[in-house]
Design a protein around this motif. Structure first.
Motif, mmCIF file in Angstrom:
data_model
loop_
_atom_site.group_PDB
_atom_site.id
_atom_site.type_symbol
_atom_site.label_atom_id
_atom_site.label_comp_id
_atom_site.label_asym_id
_atom_site.label_seq_id
_atom_site.Cartn_x
_atom_site.Cartn_y
_atom_site.Cartn_z
ATOM 1 N N GLN A 94 0.843 -1.192 0.000
ATOM 2 C CA GLN A 94 0.000 0.000 0.000
ATOM 3 C C GLN A 94 0.880 1.245 0.000
ATOM 4 O OE1 GLN A 94 -2.454 0.681 3.532
ATOM 5 N NE2 GLN A 94 -4.219 0.924 2.181
ATOM 6 N N GLN B 11 -12.604 -3.099 -6.714
ATOM 7 C CA GLN B 11 -12.203 -3.969 -5.600
ATOM 8 C C GLN B 11 -12.928 -5.310 -5.691
ATOM 9 O OE1 GLN B 11 -13.483 -2.796 -1.629
ATOM 10 N NE2 GLN B 11 -11.451 -3.234 -0.814
ATOM 11 N N PHE C 5 -13.919 0.150 -1.088
ATOM 12 C CA PHE C 5 -13.200 1.026 -2.008
ATOM 13 C C PHE C 5 -14.113 1.342 -3.185
ATOM 14 C CE2 PHE C 5 -10.606 1.404 -5.881
ATOM 15 C CZ PHE C 5 -9.812 2.485 -5.552
ATOM 16 N N THR D 227 -1.517 3.623 -5.080
ATOM 17 C CA THR D 227 -2.276 2.705 -4.222
ATOM 18 C C THR D 227 -2.451 3.240 -2.807
ATOM 19 O OG1 THR D 227 -0.274 1.499 -3.557
ATOM 20 C CG2 THR D 227 -1.415 0.714 -5.530
ATOM 21 N N MET E 19 -5.932 2.792 -1.622
ATOM 22 C CA MET E 19 -6.531 1.488 -1.901
ATOM 23 C C MET E 19 -6.337 0.584 -0.685
ATOM 24 S SD MET E 19 -5.200 1.083 -5.862
ATOM 25 C CE MET E 19 -5.866 -0.569 -6.068
ATOM 26 N N TYR F 115 -7.816 -6.555 -6.490
ATOM 27 C CA TYR F 115 -8.480 -5.601 -7.364
ATOM 28 C C TYR F 115 -8.441 -6.111 -8.807
ATOM 29 C CZ TYR F 115 -8.235 -2.330 -3.463
ATOM 30 O OH TYR F 115 -8.380 -1.734 -2.246
#
Length: 409
Positions: free
Chosen positions: A108, A131, A138, A159, A162, A167
């Motif tokens: 992330q 997602q 998300f 990201t 996210m 995904y």
């Protein structure tokens, strides 16, 4: 073959620059700037007028760097003016593909580099992010990306926002063609767990826990602690008993590592086995050390404590043996005194009885002296044992000042 749009025109004027023959051919294309080849001969770029085209059958080809070649056959009459309008996109075979740089799993906050190929006359491709699973929701995102003259497109997908999970990335053309890819975003905790797991695994491959010895596993725990801290992950060295709960610190017989894989979340690392013990509650009861320095001091104190324990056991053994001997001899002495009292006490004695009584009194006195000495030895052993116990308590107190209970993490 594409159908022709034939128009008879009077005084038709387009960009000049083509050679003249008998008929006139006007070519328009969308997009413009396509190279014009008439019967294989280059005649200019669209929009273009080719003059004095010989009457008869001809092959017209338009070439553009972004489109497949466009071809058609036409018939030219004497003195005729023919207009050709070509939509180069009609010859396109729409196609889209793309890939993400890397293994498909990203931390992330990491940027995902996306490159793709899209055959499209529109000049754009739509990239969407949806997602598939994860602990936090998300909202789907969509981006309209430009496609260059070589049908290439690229995008750097952030990201940061996210949440961890899987995904689906979809690149879609306006004509409906679509390409899907799946990627996984790992949270900070998931990334750190993966790092810690790999450290434990690789360390175990090169280090063997040959002896079930506290000091061996302690050395291994300090090694792994250092490797985890080097990766920027906070770690602590833990001690306790992973087979049963509620043991006192001086009864600890094992050492391992706790790593803070995400804020406030700790993961137990079994350094002697090379695995994570996240689900074993016994690894989360015991005591921990902030640094190897504290742990080394604890180990030194632990060795001192064990030496004191051995000394206490020896004193206890000697005390018990001496006390048993003392009690046995005291019992015998009391028996002799009882015999003396029964024979000679509180009555007149003959000369012979008086001599026997004196001998018995001598024996009693000697044994009383021996017992007094023995009692002194027993009391000395008791004092030494008490002193060792006090020393053990002091060592325990020093040990406890170095550690904190795991429950306080």
């Amino acid at each position: 073959m594409k159908p022709l749009l034939l128009l008879l025109t009077i005084g038709f004027l387009l960009t000049a620059g083509c050679s003249t023959l008998s008929g006139t051919l006007a070519i328009i294309s969308e997009p413009e700037d396509a190279a014009v080849y008439l019967d294989g001969e280059y005649r200019g770029n669209t929009p273009c007028m080719v003059r004095e085209v010989q009457a008869g059958n001809h092959t017209l080809e338009l070439r553009h760097e972004r489109y497949p070649a466009w071809r058609t056959d036409l018939e030219m009459g004497m003195g005729e003016e023919v207009e050709v309008v070509a939509d180069l996109a009609e010859n396109l075979v729409p196609e889209v593909t793309f890939s993400c740089e890397g293994p498909g799993t990203y931390a992330q906050g990491e940027t995902v580099s996306i490159t793709g190929y899209a055959v499209t006359g529109e000049g754009t491709v739509s990239l969407s992010v949806e997602q598939l699973d994860g602990e936090r929701p998300f909202a789907p995102q969509s981006y309209l990306l430009p496609v260059d003259d070589e049908y290439l497109f690229e995008y750097r997908l952030p990201t940061d926002l996210m949440p961890g999970g899987r995904y689906r990335l979809s690149a879609r053309l306006g004509t409906g063609e679509v390409e899907n890819q799946t990627l996984t975003v790992l949270t900070e905790g998931e990334v750190n767990i993966a790092v810690v797991r790999e450290i434990a695994r690789t360390y175990h491959q090169t280090h063997t826990y040959s002896n079930a010895d506290f000091f061996v596993c302690a050395d291994m725990a300090m090694d792994v602690w250092n490797m985890i801290e080097t990766k920027g992950i906070e770690a602590k060295i833990a001690v306790g008993d992973v087979h049963q709960r509620g043991e006192a610190i001086h009864e600890a017989d094992h050492a391992w590592v706790l790593a803070e894989t995400s804020p406030g979340e700790w993961t137990a690392v079994e350094t002697t086995g090379g695995f994570l013990a996240s689900d074993d509650e016994n690894y989360y009861e015991g005591w921990f050390f902030e640094t190897p320095r504290d742990f080394k001091e604890y180990i030194d104190l632990s060795k001192q404590y064990n030496a004191e324990v051995d000394k206490a056991l020896d004193l206890e053994y000697r005390y018990n043996r001496m006390a048993d001997t003392y009690n046995e001899r005291l019992s015998k002495l009391n028996s002799i005194i009882d015999t003396y009292n029964a024979r000679y006490a509180e009555r007149p004695l003959s000369l012979e009885e008086n001599r026997d009584a004196e001998r018995m009194e001598g024996r009693i006195s000697e044994q009383q002296v021996e017992l007094a000495e023995m009692k002194g030895q027993v009391e000395q052993l008791s004092r030494e044992f008490d002193a060792v116990e006090r020393g053990m308590e002091e060592i325990q107190a020093q040990m406890m000042r170095l550690v904190e209970e795991i429950d306080n993490l």
